[in-house]
Structures are given as structure tokens and as C-alpha cells.
Design a protein around this motif. Structure first.
Motif, short mmCIF file in Angstrom:
data_model
loop_
_atom_site.label_atom_id
_atom_site.label_comp_id
_atom_site.label_asym_id
_atom_site.label_seq_id
_atom_site.Cartn_x
_atom_site.Cartn_y
_atom_site.Cartn_z
N THR A 164 -14.56 -13.98 32.18
CA THR A 164 -14.55 -15.40 32.51
C THR A 164 -13.27 -15.87 33.18
O THR A 164 -13.30 -16.83 33.95
N ALA A 165 -12.13 -15.24 32.93
CA ALA A 165 -10.88 -15.69 33.54
C ALA A 165 -10.91 -15.56 35.07
O ALA A 165 -10.57 -16.53 35.75
N PRO A 166 -11.33 -14.44 35.64
CA PRO A 166 -11.41 -14.38 37.10
C PRO A 166 -12.46 -15.34 37.67
O PRO A 166 -12.25 -15.93 38.73
N LEU A 167 -13.58 -15.50 36.97
CA LEU A 167 -14.59 -16.44 37.45
C LEU A 167 -14.06 -17.87 37.46
O LEU A 167 -14.32 -18.64 38.39
N GLY A 168 -13.31 -18.24 36.42
CA GLY A 168 -12.71 -19.57 36.39
C GLY A 168 -11.69 -19.76 37.49
O GLY A 168 -11.63 -20.82 38.12
N ALA A 169 -10.87 -18.74 37.75
CA ALA A 169 -9.88 -18.83 38.83
C ALA A 169 -10.55 -18.99 40.19
O ALA A 169 -10.12 -19.79 41.02
N ILE A 170 -11.62 -18.25 40.41
CA ILE A 170 -12.36 -18.37 41.67
C ILE A 170 -12.98 -19.76 41.78
O ILE A 170 -12.93 -20.39 42.85
N GLY A 171 -13.54 -20.26 40.69
CA GLY A 171 -14.13 -21.60 40.71
C GLY A 171 -13.10 -22.68 40.97
O GLY A 171 -13.37 -23.64 41.71
N ILE A 172 -11.92 -22.55 40.38
CA ILE A 172 -10.86 -23.53 40.62
C ILE A 172 -10.42 -23.49 42.07
O ILE A 172 -10.26 -24.54 42.72
N ASP A 173 -10.21 -22.29 42.61
CA ASP A 173 -9.80 -22.18 44.00
C ASP A 173 -10.84 -22.75 44.96
O ASP A 173 -10.51 -23.31 45.99
N ALA A 174 -12.10 -22.59 44.61
CA ALA A 174 -13.17 -23.06 45.49
C ALA A 174 -13.40 -24.57 45.41
O ALA A 174 -13.89 -25.18 46.36
N SER A 175 -13.03 -25.19 44.29
CA SER A 175 -13.42 -26.59 44.10
C SER A 175 -12.28 -27.60 43.98
O SER A 175 -12.53 -28.79 43.95
N TYR A 176 -11.03 -27.15 43.96
CA TYR A 176 -9.97 -28.12 43.67
C TYR A 176 -9.77 -29.13 44.80
O TYR A 176 -9.43 -30.28 44.55
N ARG A 177 -10.00 -28.75 46.04
CA ARG A 177 -9.83 -29.69 47.15
C ARG A 177 -10.86 -30.81 47.09
O ARG A 177 -10.57 -31.94 47.46
N LYS A 178 -12.05 -30.50 46.62
CA LYS A 178 -13.12 -31.50 46.54
C LYS A 178 -12.96 -32.41 45.32
O LYS A 178 -13.31 -33.59 45.36
N LEU A 179 -12.47 -31.86 44.20
CA LEU A 179 -12.47 -32.60 42.94
C LEU A 179 -11.17 -33.33 42.64
O LEU A 179 -11.18 -34.29 41.86
N LEU A 180 -10.06 -32.89 43.20
CA LEU A 180 -8.77 -33.49 42.88
C LEU A 180 -8.25 -34.34 44.03
O LEU A 180 -8.46 -34.02 45.19
N GLN A 181 -7.56 -35.41 43.67
CA GLN A 181 -6.92 -36.26 44.66
C GLN A 181 -5.43 -36.30 44.38
O GLN A 181 -5.01 -36.39 43.21
N LYS A 182 -4.63 -36.25 45.42
CA LYS A 182 -3.20 -36.26 45.26
C LYS A 182 -2.71 -37.68 45.04
O LYS A 182 -3.07 -38.60 45.76
N GLN A 183 -1.88 -37.86 43.97
CA GLN A 183 -1.30 -39.17 43.67
C GLN A 183 0.07 -39.28 44.29
O GLN A 183 0.81 -38.31 44.32
N GLU A 184 0.40 -40.45 44.75
CA GLU A 184 1.73 -40.66 45.34
C GLU A 184 2.64 -41.39 44.39
O GLU A 184 2.27 -42.13 43.57
#
Length: 113
Positions: free
Chosen positions: A93-113
Motif C-alpha cells: 500500500t505504501a507505493p500505491l499511496g505515493a503514486i496516488g498522491i503524485d497523481a492527484s495532488y495538483r488537482k486536490l490541493l491549492q496553494k495558500q499565500e
């Protein structure tokens, strides 16, 4: 389980009640503490796992046996099996989670200023 809940609750209260400076300093200190604890934790887990046992039994048979044992009382005799299944679950599960985070962080996270 209650120890973990107490630590997480304490961290949340400190974050909510203290200044940003104090929270940041505590986070840095606990991050450094985790580096040492992480090494010790993984060395102990590595020392406890019997790799030959895990590879001989095979992942599928370990998982099937673990499911069948879950419905019975688990005794000391199957502690090697439980530890092997836990390590296999982390290794899968650790590599699967890392792949999922890399694939989805741009869509799900927003940068705060």
C-alpha cells in the motif's frame, strides 16, 4: 489506541491554542525526534520479520490464512504470520499511496499565500 488518540488530540489543541511560532518550533523538534524514532522502528520491524518465511508462504496464501484466522482467536503460534501480513500490507500500500498522491495532488490541493 487511546495513547494515539491522546497524542493526536494534544497536537490539535496545541495547534489551535498556541501561536504560529510555537507550533512551527514544536513541529520542527518533533520532526527531528521522528527521524531517530523512525530508524529504530524500522530496524526493529526488519529484525522481527522472517523474510524467508514470508517468501516461502507467498503473499496470496498469507492473506488467505490471515482472513481465515481473523474469525478465530489468534494465538502466539501465528504471530509470525500476522507480522508478515502486516509488513506485506505496508509494502503493497505504501507505493500505491505515493503514486496516488503524485497523481492527484495538483488537482486536490491549492496553494495558500
Amino acid at each position: 489506541m487511546s495513547d494515539l488518540l491522546a497524542v493526536v488530540s494534544l497536537a490539535c489543541v496545541i495547534k489551535l491554542r498556541s501561536t504560529e511560532f510555537v507550533s512551527r518550533r514544536l513541529s520542527e523538534k518533533f520532526g527531528k525526534l521522528w527521524l531517530a524514532a523512525e530508524v529504530i522502528l524500522f530496524v526493529l520491524v526488519g529484525a522481527a520479520v522472517d523474510i524467508r518465511y514470508t517468501l516461502q508462504a507467498g503473499a496470496v496464501s498469507l492473506l488467505m490464512l490471515a482472513v481465515s484466522l481473523a474469525f478465530r482467536s489468534i494465538g502466539v503460534l501465528c504471530c509470525r504470520l500476522v507480522l508478515s501480513v502486516a509488513v506485506l500490507a505496508i509494502l503493497i500500500t505504501a507505493p500505491l499511496g505515493a503514486i496516488g498522491i503524485d497523481a492527484s495532488y495538483r488537482k486536490l490541493l491549492q496553494k495558500q499565500e
